[in-house]
Motif scaffolding. Structure first.
Motif, PDB file in Angstrom:
ATOM      1  N   ARG A 211     -12.893  88.193 -37.408  1.00  0.00           N
ATOM      2  CA  ARG A 211     -14.063  87.213 -37.227  1.00  0.00           C
ATOM      3  C   ARG A 211     -12.768  85.683 -37.347  1.00  0.00           C
ATOM      4  N   LEU A 212     -12.925  84.822 -36.502  1.00  0.00           N
ATOM      5  CA  LEU A 212     -12.480  83.388 -36.083  1.00  0.00           C
ATOM      6  C   LEU A 212     -13.124  82.220 -37.150  1.00  0.00           C
ATOM      7  N   LEU A 213     -12.852  81.641 -38.083  1.00  0.00           N
ATOM      8  CA  LEU A 213     -13.670  80.426 -37.702  1.00  0.00           C
ATOM      9  C   LEU A 213     -12.804  78.816 -37.993  1.00  0.00           C
ATOM     10  N   VAL A 214     -13.467  78.172 -36.932  1.00  0.00           N
ATOM     11  CA  VAL A 214     -13.265  76.650 -36.413  1.00  0.00           C
ATOM     12  C   VAL A 214     -13.538  75.262 -37.311  1.00  0.00           C
ATOM     13  N   ASP A 215     -12.370  74.521 -37.219  1.00  0.00           N
ATOM     14  CA  ASP A 215     -13.161  73.452 -38.110  1.00  0.00           C
ATOM     15  C   ASP A 215     -13.104  72.717 -36.589  1.00  0.00           C
ATOM     16  N   ILE A 237     -16.212  79.952 -26.155  1.00  0.00           N
ATOM     17  CA  ILE A 237     -17.391  79.820 -26.833  1.00  0.00           C
ATOM     18  C   ILE A 237     -18.181  80.960 -27.483  1.00  0.00           C
ATOM     19  N   GLU A 238     -17.880  81.762 -26.569  1.00  0.00           N
ATOM     20  CA  GLU A 238     -17.888  83.384 -27.220  1.00  0.00           C
ATOM     21  C   GLU A 238     -16.951  83.206 -28.290  1.00  0.00           C
ATOM     22  N   GLY A 239     -15.971  83.375 -27.818  1.00  0.00           N
ATOM     23  CA  GLY A 239     -15.423  84.279 -28.847  1.00  0.00           C
ATOM     24  C   GLY A 239     -15.211  83.490 -30.336  1.00  0.00           C
ATOM     25  N   ILE A 240     -15.772  82.634 -30.718  1.00  0.00           N
ATOM     26  CA  ILE A 240     -16.066  81.901 -31.898  1.00  0.00           C
ATOM     27  C   ILE A 240     -17.001  82.201 -32.648  1.00  0.00           C
ATOM     28  N   ASP A 241     -17.004  83.027 -34.220  1.00  0.00           N
ATOM     29  CA  ASP A 241     -17.275  83.437 -34.642  1.00  0.00           C
ATOM     30  C   ASP A 241     -18.465  82.667 -36.011  1.00  0.00           C
ATOM     31  N   ILE A 242     -18.133  81.267 -36.419  1.00  0.00           N
ATOM     32  CA  ILE A 242     -17.817  80.449 -37.472  1.00  0.00           C
ATOM     33  C   ILE A 242     -17.899  79.598 -36.384  1.00  0.00           C
ATOM     34  N   TYR A 243     -18.465  78.281 -36.191  1.00  0.00           N
ATOM     35  CA  TYR A 243     -17.851  76.876 -35.996  1.00  0.00           C
ATOM     36  C   TYR A 243     -18.310  75.487 -36.813  1.00  0.00           C
ATOM     37  N   PHE A 244     -17.211  74.651 -37.172  1.00  0.00           N
ATOM     38  CA  PHE A 244     -17.261  73.388 -38.565  1.00  0.00           C
ATOM     39  C   PHE A 244     -17.640  72.251 -37.487  1.00  0.00           C
ATOM     40  N   GLY A 245     -18.748  71.334 -37.504  1.00  0.00           N
ATOM     41  CA  GLY A 245     -18.461  70.037 -37.067  1.00  0.00           C
ATOM     42  C   GLY A 245     -18.611  68.670 -37.739  1.00  0.00           C
ATOM     43  N   THR A 246     -17.728  68.009 -37.921  1.00  0.00           N
ATOM     44  CA  THR A 246     -18.178  66.515 -38.604  1.00  0.00           C
ATOM     45  C   THR A 246     -19.050  65.611 -38.210  1.00  0.00           C
ATOM     46  N   PHE A 247     -19.458  65.145 -38.802  1.00  0.00           N
ATOM     47  CA  PHE A 247     -20.566  63.795 -38.499  1.00  0.00           C
ATOM     48  C   PHE A 247     -19.765  62.427 -38.342  1.00  0.00           C
ATOM     49  N   ALA A 248     -18.337  62.148 -38.952  1.00  0.00           N
ATOM     50  CA  ALA A 248     -17.773  61.706 -39.636  1.00  0.00           C
ATOM     51  C   ALA A 248     -16.783  61.189 -38.664  1.00  0.00           C
ATOM     52  N   GLY A 255     -21.352  63.775 -43.231  1.00  0.00           N
ATOM     53  CA  GLY A 255     -21.830  64.679 -43.681  1.00  0.00           C
ATOM     54  C   GLY A 255     -21.163  65.967 -42.654  1.00  0.00           C
ATOM     55  N   GLY A 256     -22.077  67.186 -42.325  1.00  0.00           N
ATOM     56  CA  GLY A 256     -21.395  67.778 -41.167  1.00  0.00           C
ATOM     57  C   GLY A 256     -22.360  69.191 -41.233  1.00  0.00           C
ATOM     58  N   PHE A 257     -21.502  70.285 -40.229  1.00  0.00           N
ATOM     59  CA  PHE A 257     -22.570  70.901 -39.910  1.00  0.00           C
ATOM     60  C   PHE A 257     -21.297  72.780 -39.695  1.00  0.00           C
ATOM     61  N   VAL A 258     -22.160  73.484 -40.034  1.00  0.00           N
ATOM     62  CA  VAL A 258     -21.422  74.823 -39.464  1.00  0.00           C
ATOM     63  C   VAL A 258     -22.240  75.544 -38.762  1.00  0.00           C
ATOM     64  N   ALA A 259     -21.842  76.398 -37.790  1.00  0.00           N
ATOM     65  CA  ALA A 259     -23.060  76.663 -36.748  1.00  0.00           C
ATOM     66  C   ALA A 259     -21.990  78.578 -36.905  1.00  0.00           C
ATOM     67  N   SER A 260     -23.364  78.708 -36.196  1.00  0.00           N
ATOM     68  CA  SER A 260     -22.984  80.910 -36.130  1.00  0.00           C
ATOM     69  C   SER A 260     -23.936  81.677 -35.408  1.00  0.00           C
ATOM     70  N   SER A 261     -24.555  82.643 -35.828  1.00  0.00           N
ATOM     71  CA  SER A 261     -25.607  83.836 -35.269  1.00  0.00           C
ATOM     72  C   SER A 261     -26.704  83.246 -36.948  1.00  0.00           C
TER      73      SER A 261
END
Length: 415
Positions: A211-215, A237-248, A255-261
């Motif tokens: 599985r692939l986690l991207v910061d 996009i379909e190949g990324i399993d967990i996506y992290f983004g920041t609000f900073a 803050g930030g967020f994590v997106a996935s299924s």
């Protein structure tokens, strides 16, 4: 030995310089309205060190939303952690909007980006799992990996052959166990500005089970047709399993967020200790973040303005013969050869005599003998700002090559 005695002797790699660096090179105070021109030690400076990519920090609609949110809700609401008493319709609405924007089923808000990324890693893996991560990963990833009780393998930066070798090692290790493999990389590496090879990593899924986690702290809002991120930029996009983004950064918040299924996000929502035992993001910030996201989505000119400045700055530096590495993002490193003394004098010269404020990076972050000026272009900068900076950099480059920074020079020293 007493712990405090150790502290006296071992100040740390950065802390050892604190007495002379504090207030100038470390912990400087930029004052005034957030933007390309701010006050530093009583003088106006052209600033290239703010993570305000889209110029939203002082956007009138953002300022209005922040103020109205504070007036309506105060800074305390909601009081408590999300799981206990800190949830709200605004928090859930922002999560839904973020998930839709970056192309995932669900998202979960995180109080802080650094803390959040570290906690994602800690929550996802157990002692039977193996982490494989890029050698130039951000400190939040490194610290998350350090918490891992199982094996971790590092691969050479953006080197797919090296990654494949580590995946082979990881597969052998988990044979006959309940272990799994998590690969971690960044969308845009914050120091070099180079994009992670997301598309090539995704392609390796055809041969290996991971599985692939991207910061994507620096890619969210700046990369891709809509600004959804580096995974949109590279069409994977379909190949990324967990996506992290920041609000900073692009969102000019905190803050930030994590997106996935939905399944993965629900697991994280109920198991991330950094969120379970920490107070929820205050309502005014959530309200303000919703306005920021709305502007990000509805005003493509914000990203267009950013890239106009990026292209002018990076193109101009290249024309002048500067080495800006392999950046293919807004992050703009400028590499030069010099000692710590020369780096110190160069920065003082830029700030005191040219009124230009930018960050500098030296050993041990980069190899000895190199120094790196790190510029962060924003949509709020102007082409005149770029022109002024290119002129100044041309002059300090000559001074550096002539050895003028090797010893104490005549311009004003830090106070």
């Amino acid at each position: 030995m007493d712990i405090f005695e150790k502290i006296k002797e071992k100040r740390g790699p950065i802390g050892q310089h604190s007495k002379w660096a504090h207030g100038y090179f470390a912990f400087p105070k930029l004052e005034g309205e957030i933007g390309p021109h701010m006050m530093f030690r009583g003088k106006e400076h052209l600033v290239w060190s703010l993570n305000n990519y889209l110029g939203l920090a002082n956007h009138p609609e953002v300022r209005k939303a922040d103020a109205e949110g504070a007036a309506q809700y105060g800074l305390a609401l909601p009081m408590g952690a999300r799981m206990m008493s800190g949830n709200s319709n605004n928090h859930e609405a922002l999560e839904k909007e973020l998930a839709e924007f970056v192309g995932f089923e669900d998202a979960f808000l995180l109080n802080y980006g650094y803390q959040g990324m570290l906690s994602i890693i800690d929550t996802l893996v157990d002692r039977h799992d193996v982490i494989v991560y890029d050698a130039e990963s951000h400190a939040c990833i490194i610290d998350g990996v350090r918490l891992h009780q199982g094996k971790r393998y590092v691969y050479t930066h953006n080197d797919m052959e090296s990654l494949e070798k580590q995946l082979q090692r990881a597969e052998k290790l988990i044979e006959g166990t309940s272990g799994a493999i998590l690969v971690i990389t960044e969308g845009v590496f914050g120091m070099s500005g180079v994009q992670g090879n997301l598309k090539d990593i995704v392609a390796l899924k055809e041969k290996y089970n991971f599985r692939l986690l991207v910061d994507d702290a620096h890619g969210f809002g700046t990369m891709g047709k809509t600004g959804a991120g580096t995974h949109e930029e590279q069409g994977c996009i379909e190949g990324i399993d967990i996506y992290f983004g920041t609000f900073a950064k692009s969102m000019a918040g905190i803050g930030g967020f994590v997106a996935s299924s939905e399944q993965v996000v629900e697991f994280l929502r109920y198991n991330m200790r950094s969120q379970t035992f920490a107070k929820s993001i205050p309502m005014p910030m959530v309200v303000g973040l919703r306005k920021r996201l709305e502007l990000l989505k509805s005003n493509p000119q914000l990203k267009e303005n950013l890239w106009k400045i990026v292209n002018a700055l990076q193109g101009g530096l290249k024309e002048l013969g500067f080495d800006i590495g392999k950046t293919n993002s807004p992050v703009t490193p400028v590499f030069m050869h010099g000692s710590l003394t020369e780096a110190t004098n160069l920065i003082v010269d830029l700030r005191e005599n040219y009124g230009i404020f930018c960050s500098i990076v030296t050993y041990p972050v980069i190899p000895k003998g190199l120094l790196m000026l790190r510029l962060i272009p924003t949509a709020a900068h102007s082409l005149e700002d770029v022109k002024r900076t290119l002129s100044a950099f041309s002059e300090v480059k000559v001074k550096l090559s002539e050895g003028q920074y090797k010893e104490t020079v005549e311009f004003a020293a830090p106070r």
